[in-house]
Write an enzyme that holds these catalytic residues in place. Structure first.
Site, mmCIF file in Angstrom:
data_model
loop_
_atom_site.group_PDB
_atom_site.id
_atom_site.type_symbol
_atom_site.label_atom_id
_atom_site.label_comp_id
_atom_site.label_asym_id
_atom_site.label_seq_id
_atom_site.Cartn_x
_atom_site.Cartn_y
_atom_site.Cartn_z
ATOM 1 N N GLU A 1 88.538 50.143 -87.124
ATOM 2 C CA GLU A 1 87.493 51.136 -86.884
ATOM 3 C C GLU A 1 88.026 52.548 -87.114
ATOM 4 O OE1 GLU A 1 87.310 48.195 -83.316
ATOM 5 O OE2 GLU A 1 88.774 48.839 -84.820
ATOM 6 N N CYS B 1 88.216 48.545 -79.040
ATOM 7 C CA CYS B 1 88.947 48.858 -77.813
ATOM 8 C C CYS B 1 88.431 50.193 -77.267
ATOM 9 C CB CYS B 1 90.446 48.943 -78.109
ATOM 10 S SG CYS B 1 90.901 50.404 -79.087
ATOM 11 N N CYS C 1 88.994 53.170 -79.773
ATOM 12 C CA CYS C 1 88.034 53.127 -80.881
ATOM 13 C C CYS C 1 86.621 53.419 -80.393
ATOM 14 C CB CYS C 1 88.094 51.782 -81.587
ATOM 15 S SG CYS C 1 89.626 51.543 -82.511
ATOM 16 N N HIS D 1 93.712 50.937 -85.869
ATOM 17 C CA HIS D 1 92.699 49.886 -85.821
ATOM 18 C C HIS D 1 91.750 50.023 -87.007
ATOM 19 C CE1 HIS D 1 93.244 49.129 -81.229
ATOM 20 N NE2 HIS D 1 94.348 48.970 -81.927
#
Length: 152
Positions: free
Chosen positions: A81, A107, A110, A79
């Site tokens: 992040e 999510c 993260c 992801h």
């Protein structure tokens, strides 16, 4: 001269630019980590360095009919992040106390990384249906601020 953008507008625009580098065929996400109004790291979602992009292999989540917001671990990509946090770590950049600007709400995976990295503020452009991530953020006292709702 045109109106000067607020800091939130400025950094969210950078997150939007990072998003354009995505190699994900399902959802493009960009992230920027900032401290004292200075960019520390950026990230976008995609496969790890050196691996074939999902645009070439196809999306395993789509093939498995996994709904958005569920089973995030079943994906070849990282992801945005995660990539921003990893980039800061690789460069030896301290992100404790930083802010994160992200085009999509983090999510649960993260969110756990953001909490442990010491990031204190998260500004998002759009919500994401991950109740566990939201609950953990709330328990940690980390608010996901929707871009444009809070004025500087």
């Amino acid at each position: 001269m045109d109106k000067r953008p607020s800091w939130d507008e400025y950094f969210m625009e950078m997150a939007e630019l990072a998003r354009t580098r995505t190699t994900c065929i399902r959802r493009g996400v960009g992230a920027v980590i900032v401290k004292d109004h200075r960019v520390l790291a950026t990230g976008y979602n995609g496969t790890p360095n050196g691996l074939t992009h999902c645009s070439e292999t196809g999306c395993m989540r789509a093939k498995m009919n996994i709904p958005s917001g569920q089973r995030a671990e079943l994906c070849r990509g990282l992801h945005a992040e995660q990539n921003a946090i990893i980039q800061a770590a690789r460069m030896g950049v301290n992100i404790d106390g930083a802010e994160l600007y992200c085009t999509t709400q983090p999510c649960a995976i993260c969110t756990k990384m953001i909490i442990n990295a010491g990031i204190k503020r998260v500004v998002i452009k759009e919500r994401y249906p991950d109740e566990l991530g939201q609950a953990m953020a709330a328990e940690a006292g980390l608010e996901f601020e929707l871009f444009g709702e809070n004025k500087e």
